[in-house]
Write an enzyme that holds these catalytic residues in place. Structure first.
Site, mmCIF file in Angstrom:
data_model
loop_
_atom_site.group_PDB
_atom_site.id
_atom_site.type_symbol
_atom_site.label_atom_id
_atom_site.label_comp_id
_atom_site.label_asym_id
_atom_site.label_seq_id
_atom_site.Cartn_x
_atom_site.Cartn_y
_atom_site.Cartn_z
ATOM 1 N N CYS B 37 30.170 79.955 76.552
ATOM 2 C CA CYS B 37 29.376 81.177 76.619
ATOM 3 C C CYS B 37 29.393 81.793 78.009
ATOM 4 C CB CYS B 37 27.937 80.891 76.185
ATOM 5 S SG CYS B 37 27.241 79.488 77.032
ATOM 6 N N CYS B 106 23.199 74.664 75.422
ATOM 7 C CA CYS B 106 22.350 75.073 76.545
ATOM 8 C C CYS B 106 21.548 73.888 77.077
ATOM 9 C CB CYS B 106 21.382 76.178 76.120
ATOM 10 S SG CYS B 106 22.215 77.678 75.593
#
Lengths: 168, 141
Positions: B37, B106
């Site tokens: 990402c 994340c």
């Protein structure tokens, strides 16, 4: 199943002839497009749809430097580890932080122009390096590291595009 | 995609944003990045002479989940000893923030960031990583 490269009659290399890829894509697409099978039987229509999907996916993969490199490395048994590898070189990450700080502080189109030009320059250098590592030295592990770097820059370039909409 | 209330809270009121001087002897700096990402995370700890994390700072360029994960970790590690902080797992972060499967990376990023910060501090002080980690595992068992 044949590889994406075979599908378009191209040699499996990172350096691709973009014009030849576009030509081969349009040629195959025109032969398998569902419009040509509108009055054909169910089986033929379904086959046409499947081929169109396959050809589009192959084209998208080969068109994008990151996706083409990732695909080539996979063909050679190397996983680029986009999801799992977080240990990028320290100086590279510092540079990425810097570039993102610059983006956060850019509130004029001119500042975005300068940043985008810099990002494009770094993307070009990485692409050249990846071509050398994959096609010439066949050092796939090293190439994977450079492809991961290119992911960060592609993402940043996309964020710069979004930022333009805010300042204009 | 819907973010959980905890993610939104950390995203809107991030804790401990900022930087320490990375050349300070008492500071450990961890930098990590997620290629998938393009998220970049810098997490720093300030450690007391007896090995307790007194303060923490982070700077994250990424989505709400990445910001929330690093914000949460800086809160968690304060007051912990290095070997305790090193045992934080991404699954605990993901659970606390109710991260959906597509955002698990994340939490992995935040776990790797605190580990890298601890590693950096230990390197600065010539401390062996293995000893601390073993001690931590013994306590868990």
């Amino acid at each position: 199943m044949s590889s994406h490269f075979e599908l378009f009659g191209l040699a499996p290399a990172f350096a691709v002839d973009a014009a030849a890829l576009d030509r081969a894509y349009r040629e195959i697409q025109s032969r398998v497009h569902p419009d040509r099978f509108a009055h054909a039987g169910d089986a033929e229509r379904r086959a046409s749809m499947q081929w169109t999907t396959r050809v589009n996916e192959a084209y998208r993969t080969l068109k994008s430097p990151v996706q083409r490199a990732k695909y080539l490395l996979e063909l050679n048994g190397v996983d680029v580890g986009f999801e799992t590898n977080t240990q990028m070189p320290g100086d590279f990450l510092l540079r990425q932080l810097e570039l993102r700080e610059t983006l956060a502080g850019a509130n004029q189109p001119e500042a975005l122009d300068a940043l985008l030009a810099e990002v494009r320059r770094e993307q070009r250098l990485l692409v050249q390096g990846i071509a050398q590592l994959i096609d010439d030295s066949k050092d796939y592990a090293a190439a994977a590291g450079e492809v991961r770097k290119l992911m960060f820059l592609d993402k940043l370039a996309a964020e710069i595009d979004v930022a333009y909409e805010k300042v204009e | 995609m819907a973010y959980s209330d905890k993610v939104i809270d950390h995203y809107e009121n991030p804790r401990n944003v900022g930087s320490f001087d990375k050349n300070d002897e008492a500071v450990g700096t961890g930098m990590v990045g997620a290629p998938a990402c393009g998220d970049v995370m810098k997490l720093q700890i300030r450690v007391s002479k007896d090995g307790v994390i007194e303060d923490a700072r982070f700077k994250t360029y990424g989505c709400g989940s990445a910001i929330a994960s690093s914000s949460l970790v800086t809160e968690w590690v304060k007051g912990k000893r290095l070997d305790e902080a090193a045992t934080i797992k991404n699954t605990q972060i993901a659970e606390e923030l109710a991260l959906p499967p597509v955002k698990i990376h994340c939490s992995i990023l935040a776990e790797d960031a605190i580990k890298a910060a601890i590693e950096d501090y230990r390197k600065k002080h010539g401390l062996e990583q293995a000893d601390g980690e073993e001690a931590a595992e013994e306590r868990v068992a």
